[in-house]
Enzyme design. Structure first.
Site, PDB file in Angstrom:
ATOM      1  N   ASP A 154       0.963  -1.243  -0.162  1.00  9.79           N
ATOM      2  CA  ASP A 154      -0.054  -0.108  -0.041  1.00  9.79           C
ATOM      3  C   ASP A 154       0.713   1.120  -0.097  1.00  9.79           C
ATOM      4  O   ASP A 154       1.797   1.425   0.817  1.00  9.79           O
ATOM      5  CB  ASP A 154      -0.764  -0.021   1.222  1.00  9.79           C
ATOM      6  CG  ASP A 154      -2.004   1.015   1.109  1.00  9.79           C
ATOM      7  OD1 ASP A 154      -1.960   1.766   0.096  1.00  9.79           O
ATOM      8  OD2 ASP A 154      -2.600   1.119   2.135  1.00  9.79           O
ATOM      9  N   ASP A 184      -2.898   2.256  -6.282  1.00 10.29           N
ATOM     10  CA  ASP A 184      -1.808   2.551  -5.158  1.00 10.29           C
ATOM     11  C   ASP A 184      -1.662   1.226  -3.974  1.00 10.29           C
ATOM     12  O   ASP A 184      -0.854   1.419  -3.113  1.00 10.29           O
ATOM     13  CB  ASP A 184      -2.046   3.826  -4.210  1.00 10.29           C
ATOM     14  CG  ASP A 184      -3.294   4.007  -3.379  1.00 10.29           C
ATOM     15  OD1 ASP A 184      -4.349   3.048  -3.784  1.00 10.29           O
ATOM     16  OD2 ASP A 184      -3.447   4.561  -2.323  1.00 10.29           O
ATOM     17  N   GLU A 185      -2.401   0.144  -4.357  1.00  7.72           N
ATOM     18  CA  GLU A 185      -2.427  -1.186  -3.605  1.00  7.72           C
ATOM     19  C   GLU A 185      -2.583  -2.220  -4.597  1.00  7.72           C
ATOM     20  O   GLU A 185      -3.239  -2.143  -5.191  1.00  7.72           O
ATOM     21  CB  GLU A 185      -3.173  -0.950  -2.505  1.00  7.72           C
ATOM     22  CG  GLU A 185      -4.560  -0.759  -2.789  1.00  7.72           C
ATOM     23  CD  GLU A 185      -5.597  -0.986  -1.565  1.00  7.72           C
ATOM     24  OE1 GLU A 185      -5.308  -1.735  -0.504  1.00  7.72           O
ATOM     25  OE2 GLU A 185      -6.416  -0.073  -1.615  1.00  7.72           O
TER      26      GLU A 185
END
EC number: 2.7.7.7
Length: 356
Positions: free
Chosen positions: A10, A104-105
Site C-alpha cells: 500500500d 496505489d495498492e
C-alpha cells in the site's frame, strides 16, 4: 500443505506524496489533493494534513476548518497512473500473481517468486526499496499467509514500514482487532454488529454459527472464517472490473433537468471512454444523486444486452433523469456508473451478427 506467502503493498498517501515529490514547496506542509472550492471534496491528504484530522472524502470546507493552512492542489490522474505503472513493473520483477486493487495498492502471491527469495519479508522489503529507488515514494507492506491478514497488516505500522502476521498468530491478531477495523466492514455493518454485541474479532468468533446465519445470512460462513484468521481467496491476476463510474460535485446546487443533462454529459463521456480503453461494454447504467442535505439515492436501468454505443448509454441515463427531476430537494452531486461489464464485441463480430 504449502503455506502461502501473501504480501499487500500500500503506497503511503499516494496522490499527495506524488505532489510533494514533484513540488519541493509542498514538502513538509499539509497538502490535500482536490479542489478547495466551497463544494470541493478532498481526494487525498498528506500525513501532515492527517495530523489535523483531514481525511479523504471530507468536504473541502470542513478540511480547511480543521487545518486553515491546508494547501489544495488539483489532481493529476495521468501522472498517478504513470507512477502506478512503474510500481506494477516492480511487482512483476518478483511475481506474476499480482491483483491490483487500485492505483496505489495490490496483493502479491510470492509463495514462489522469480528471485527465489526464501522469506516473504525479504521480498516485501526488496519491493519497497525498489519502489523508493524508481519513484522516490514510500510504501508499506503487510505480510501473511492470506489476503485478509496481509491487508490488515499493511496498515498496522504505516507509514513506510511493514508488519508480519505469521502462521499460528492470525487468530490471536483477529481476536484483538476492533470490528470496525476489519477490511470490508463499513459504518453500517459495524453499527449492525455493535447492536449484536460484536465489538472485536473475539466477539465474532464466540457467536454460534446458527446465530451468525440468522443475523448475516449468506455472509455467515465468511465472517466465521475471518474471525478465526481464515481466508481462502486466491490472488487473482486478472481480477474482473465490476464497474466504471464518474461523478462530480457542483459549485452550486442544481434543480432542473436541463442542468442535470448538461452536467451528466461529461460524466458519460468519461465513463464511455474508460470502457472503450479497457475493451469493456456494460449492460446496466446507475445514476447517483446526492442532495444538498447529503442524503443520496441511486437508480439503475439495464439493457437486454451490452450497450453498443455512447448514444445508448445517454438514453438510459436520460430515462433515469426524467424519473427523478425535478428533484424533491436541490442536488449537489451527480454520478454515472456502467456495470454488468463484459468484453466488448469487435466491429467484425457486430457486422457478422447484423448480416445474419
Amino acid at each position: 500443505m504449502t503455506v502461502r506467502k501473501i504480501i499487500h503493498i500500500d503506497m503511503d498517501a499516494f496522490y499527495a506524496s506524488v505532489e510533494q515529490r514533484d513540488n519541493a514547496d509542498l514538502r513538509g506542509k499539509p497538502v490535500a489533493v482536490g479542489h478547495g472550492a466551497k463544494r470541493g471534496v478532498v481526494a487525498a491528504a498528506s500525513y501532515e494534513a492527517r495530523t489535523f484530522g483531514v481525511r479523504s472524502a471530507m468536504p473541502s470546507i470542513t478540511a480547511m476548518r480543521k487545518c486553515p493552512q491546508l494547501v489544495f492542489v488539483p489532481p493529476r490522474f495521468d501522472v498517478y497512473r504513470a507512477v502506478s505503472a512503474q510500481i506494477r513493473e516492480t511487482f512483476a520483477e518478483h511475481t506474476d500473481l499480482i491483483e491490483p486493487l487500485s492505483l496505489d495498492e495490490a496483493y502479491l502471491d510470492v509463495t514462489e517468486n522469480k528471485q527465489n527469495i526464501a522469506l516473504a519479508t525479504d521480498v516485501a522489503n526488496a519491493i519497497r526499496a525498489r519502489i523508493k529507488e524508481v519513484t522516490g515514494l514510500n510504501s508499506s507492506a503487510g505480510i501473511s499467509y492470506n489476503k485478509f491478514l496481509a491487508k490488515m497488516a499493511s496498515g498496522y505500522r504505516k507509514p513506510n514500514n511493514f508488519f508480519v502476521i505469521p502462521p499460528g498468530k492470525g487468530e490471536a491478531f483477529v481476536a484483538a482487532l476492533p470490528i470496525e477495523k476489519f477490511h470490508g466492514v463499513g459504518p453500517a455493518t459495524a453499527e449492525k454488529m455493535h447492536r449484536f454485541g460484536i465489538r472485536t474479532g473475539a466477539d465474532l468468533a464466540s457467536m454460534p454459527m446458527e446465530q451468525l446465519i440468522e443475523r448475516f445470512g449468506s455472509s455467515a460462513d465468511y465472517w466465521w472464517k475471518l474471525s478465526r484468521g481464515i481466508d481462502e481467496r486466491a490472488v487473482k491476476p486478472n481480477r474482473e472490473r465490476k464497474s466504471i463510474g464518474a461523478e462530480d460535485t457542483f459549485p452550486e446546487d442544481i434543480s432542473t433537468i436541463d442542468q442535470a443533462r448538461s452536467l451528466t454529459a461529461p460524466l458519460i463521456d468519461k465513463v464511455w471512454a474508460a470502457g472503450e480503453k479497457r475493451g469493456l461494454a456494460g449492460r446496466t447504467v446507475t445514476l447517483k444523486i446526492k442532495f444538498a442535505d447529503f442524503e443520496q439515492i441511486t437508480r439503475s436501468k439495464s439493457n437486454a444486452g451490452p450497450l453498443r454505443s455512447k448514444g445508448d448509454m445517454e438514453s438510459l441515463v436520460d430515462d433515469l433523469l426524467v424519473r427523478e427531476f425535478p428533484p424533491p430537494r436541490p442536488v449537489r452531486l451527480l454520478g454515472v456508473t456502467l456495470s454488468n461489464l463484459v468484453q466488448a464485441e469487435t466491429d467484425e463480430e457486430i457486422q457478422i451478427e447484423l448480416a445474419l
